[in-house]
Write an enzyme that holds these catalytic residues in place. Structure first.
Site, PDB file in Angstrom:
ATOM      1  N   ALA A  73       0.817  -1.214   0.000  1.00 28.51           N
ATOM      2  CA  ALA A  73       0.000   0.000   0.000  1.00 28.51           C
ATOM      3  C   ALA A  73       0.853   1.268   0.000  1.00 28.51           C
ATOM      4  CB  ALA A  73      -0.940  -0.006   1.203  1.00 28.51           C
ATOM      5  N   THR A  74       2.027   1.215   0.607  1.00 25.15           N
ATOM      6  CA  THR A  74       2.887   2.408   0.627  1.00 25.15           C
ATOM      7  C   THR A  74       3.304   2.778  -0.792  1.00 25.15           C
ATOM      8  OG1 THR A  74       3.721   1.792   2.814  1.00 25.15           O
ATOM      9  CG2 THR A  74       5.016   3.387   1.558  1.00 25.15           C
ATOM     10  N   ASN A 153      -6.277   2.600  10.641  1.00 27.67           N
ATOM     11  CA  ASN A 153      -5.542   1.435  11.145  1.00 27.67           C
ATOM     12  C   ASN A 153      -5.359   1.453  12.661  1.00 27.67           C
ATOM     13  OD1 ASN A 153      -3.897   3.642   9.951  1.00 27.67           O
ATOM     14  ND2 ASN A 153      -2.237   2.626  11.017  1.00 27.67           N
ATOM     15  N   GLN A 181      -7.104  -1.175   5.323  1.00 28.79           N
ATOM     16  CA  GLN A 181      -7.772  -1.845   6.444  1.00 28.79           C
ATOM     17  C   GLN A 181      -9.231  -2.191   6.124  1.00 28.79           C
ATOM     18  OE1 GLN A 181      -6.316  -3.046   9.011  1.00 28.79           O
ATOM     19  NE2 GLN A 181      -4.339  -1.988   8.957  1.00 28.79           N
ATOM     20  N   SER A 201      -3.247  -3.830   0.457  1.00 28.52           N
ATOM     21  CA  SER A 201      -2.012  -4.581   0.678  1.00 28.52           C
ATOM     22  C   SER A 201      -2.317  -6.022   1.076  1.00 28.52           C
ATOM     23  CB  SER A 201      -1.228  -3.890   1.790  1.00 28.52           C
ATOM     24  OG  SER A 201       0.004  -4.539   1.991  1.00 28.52           O
ATOM     25  N   GLY A 202      -1.555  -6.959   0.534  1.00 30.19           N
ATOM     26  CA  GLY A 202      -1.782  -8.375   0.801  1.00 30.19           C
ATOM     27  C   GLY A 202      -1.597  -8.767   2.256  1.00 30.19           C
ATOM     28  N   HIS A 203      -0.559  -8.201   2.895  1.00 34.83           N
ATOM     29  CA  HIS A 203      -0.224  -8.720   4.230  1.00 34.83           C
ATOM     30  C   HIS A 203      -1.173  -8.245   5.321  1.00 34.83           C
ATOM     31  CE1 HIS A 203       1.961  -5.354   6.357  1.00 34.83           C
ATOM     32  NE2 HIS A 203       2.062  -4.887   5.133  1.00 34.83           N
ATOM     33  N   THR A 239       9.692  -6.730 -12.945  1.00 38.04           N
ATOM     34  CA  THR A 239       9.129  -8.072 -13.109  1.00 38.04           C
ATOM     35  C   THR A 239       8.049  -8.331 -12.073  1.00 38.04           C
ATOM     36  OG1 THR A 239      11.258  -8.823 -13.952  1.00 38.04           O
ATOM     37  CG2 THR A 239       9.720 -10.534 -13.222  1.00 38.04           C
ATOM     38  N   CYS A 324       4.467   1.391  12.210  1.00 41.05           N
ATOM     39  CA  CYS A 324       5.363   1.993  11.219  1.00 41.05           C
ATOM     40  C   CYS A 324       6.214   3.094  11.817  1.00 41.05           C
ATOM     41  CB  CYS A 324       4.550   2.557  10.060  1.00 41.05           C
ATOM     42  SG  CYS A 324       3.387   1.350   9.417  1.00 41.05           S
TER      43      CYS A 324
HETATM   44  C1  LIG Z   1      -0.334  -1.261   6.646  1.00 40.32           C
HETATM   45  C2  LIG Z   1      -0.950  -0.033   6.086  1.00 40.32           C
HETATM   46  C3  LIG Z   1      -0.311   0.683   5.049  1.00 40.32           C
HETATM   47  C4  LIG Z   1       1.027   0.274   4.493  1.00 40.32           C
HETATM   48  O1  LIG Z   1       0.934  -0.904   3.772  1.00 40.32           O
HETATM   49  P1  LIG Z   1       2.238  -1.657   3.253  1.00 40.32           P
HETATM   50  O2  LIG Z   1       1.695  -2.683   2.322  1.00 40.32           O
HETATM   51  O3  LIG Z   1       2.888  -2.244   4.448  1.00 40.32           O
HETATM   52  O4  LIG Z   1       3.077  -0.667   2.542  1.00 40.32           O
HETATM   53  C5  LIG Z   1      -0.954   1.795   4.552  1.00 40.32           C
HETATM   54  N1  LIG Z   1      -2.140   2.197   5.040  1.00 40.32           N
HETATM   55  C6  LIG Z   1      -2.768   1.548   6.023  1.00 40.32           C
HETATM   56  C7  LIG Z   1      -4.084   2.037   6.505  1.00 40.32           C
HETATM   57  C8  LIG Z   1      -2.191   0.414   6.583  1.00 40.32           C
HETATM   58  O5  LIG Z   1      -2.818  -0.215   7.565  1.00 40.32           O
END
Ligand SMILES: *Cc1c(COP(=O)(O)O)cnc(C)c1O
Length: 380
Positions: A73-74, A153, A181, A201-203, A239, A324
């Site tokens: 997401a960043t 978040n 989120q 974001s996947g994680h 890639t 973060c």
């Molecule tokens: C975790 C998070 C991000 C950052 O995501 P990454 O994939 O780790 O770069 C950005 N915005 C929110 C609201 C998040 O919770």
């Protein structure tokens, strides 16, 4: 995962769902070809990426050509915000965002400020919600972008995205949302909500770290920030992370099937945790109970030091705010924006639950917090 750890920090990251791992493993092993290669091996992988892209796009009701894969997401926020700024600077140089955004958006906007853009950082009410009247006042004909996160978040506060998008569009500005989120937790339809740009974001949704996506509504012009081989319509050269993409599509498929079930079990656990903790003296909920995501509780334990509490909980993972910025010891910018004092912000803990949490996790955490914060409190 270390099964002994009670992991109530799912807003910082989530464990990988075993079914997601199963889906991605072949692409770390035999199916390793570069999807850009013209040989049959490459093209067979390209076909899998195509299917995954369609699956993920479908999940947010987008077209597959509106989806750009990123590392998370960043990166997606940077590509979107800087891309809009550079592309639309002829129309104007004004951007609106909110003081409680994630640093991925906040610091990208601050960087643009240094480069000559004007940025309005909207304040929030004590509830954590923005004041739509303040947005109405701030928006102008030269506003090119309004960026407001979907779900916070730290507090779980859900902003009125659809109303905000309408206000942005009425003034001819684009609307972006950091939905990291929200995706996987709430049903999202980019068309119904009027979203032009969305990152996730996947994680944060049971896929691995290092994969994310940016939704870019057709006809939205972004100037490329990452140059190279021209992958992802020239917006994100490099890639493709095939195992990550496959994992993300599996995570979306599972979320799509199991969202209601997850919401029911997670909200029940969160409500139990929150109700028990708020019975303790000198506790209060940061944010309101309405307009809040079902997995998050941010609670102030007045007089306590959240970092000390976290340090004393060996097998419990909870957070004192945003991971973060944990390298720097400063009070949460989100809680400060909601009007908390430094002391109260430092006394606050964030509990964020996920689909793998159990009632035992919750009871253990309740017990431990009671012991640590109320040594003399008779809760028998
Ligand atoms: C975790 C998070 C991000 C950052 O995501 P990454 O994939 O780790 O770069 C950005 N915005 C929110 C609201 C998040 O919770």
């Amino acid at each position: 995962m270390n099964s002994k750890v009670k992991f109530l920090d799912n807003n910082s990251t989530t464990p990988i769902d075993p079914r997601v791992l199963d889906a991605m493993l072949p692409f770390l092993q035999d199916n390793f070809a570069n999807p850009s290669s013209t040989h049959h091996f490459g093209q067979s992988i390209n076909e899998k990426v195509k299917q995954a892209r369609e699956q993920i796009a479908d999940f947010i009701n987008a077209d597959s050509n509106e989806l750009i894969f990123t590392s998370g997401a960043t990166e997606a926020s940077n590509i979107a915000i800087k891309g809009v700024a550079e592309s639309y600077s002829n129309k104007g140089k004004h951007i609106i965002t909110v003081s409680t955004e994630h640093k991925a958006v906040l610091d990208t906007c601050k960087d643009l400020k240094r480069k000559g853009f004007e940025v309005t950082f909207l304040s929030v009410l004590q509830s954590g919600l923005i004041d739509l009247a303040e947005l109405q006042k701030a928006i102008r004909p030269d506003t090119i972008l309004v960026s407001v996160m979907y779900v916070n978040n730290e507090t779980g506060v859900i902003q009125p995205i659809k109303e905000i998008a309408t206000i942005a569009h009425d003034m001819g500005a684009l609307f972006m949302t950091d939905a990291t989120q929200a995706v996987g937790k709430l049903e999202i339809d980019v068309n119904d909500l009027g979203i032009d740009l969305l990152c996730f974001s996947g994680h944060k949704m049971y896929a691995p770290k290092g994969i994310g996506a940016l939704y870019v509504r057709n006809k939205t012009k972004l100037t490329s920030q990452i140059h190279g081989g021209g992958h992802e319509q020239g917006l994100r050269s490099g890639t493709l992370n095939v195992p990550g993409i496959i994992a993300l599509s599996k995570a979306c498929e599972l979320a799509n099937q199991e969202m209601t079930q997850n919401q029911n079990t997670i909200s029940e656990l969160r409500d139990r945790l929150e109700a028990e903790l708020l019975k303790l003296p000198n506790t209060s909920l940061n944010s309101v109970s309405q307009n809040r995501i079902y997995n998050t509780a941010n609670i102030c334990f007045k007089g306590q030091d959240a970092n000390v509490l976290i340090g004393r909980m060996k097998n419990i993972a909870i957070s004192n705010g945003s991971a973060c910025s944990s390298a720097v010891v400063e009070p949460s910018h989100v809680l400060k924006a909601m009007g908390l004092s430094d002391d109260d912000a430092f006394a606050s803990l964030r509990f964020s639950l996920g689909k793998f949490n159990t009632i035992e996790d919750v009871e253990t955490v309740i017990q431990k917090i009671k012991e640590l914060t109320q040594p003399n409190f008779n809760y028998a």
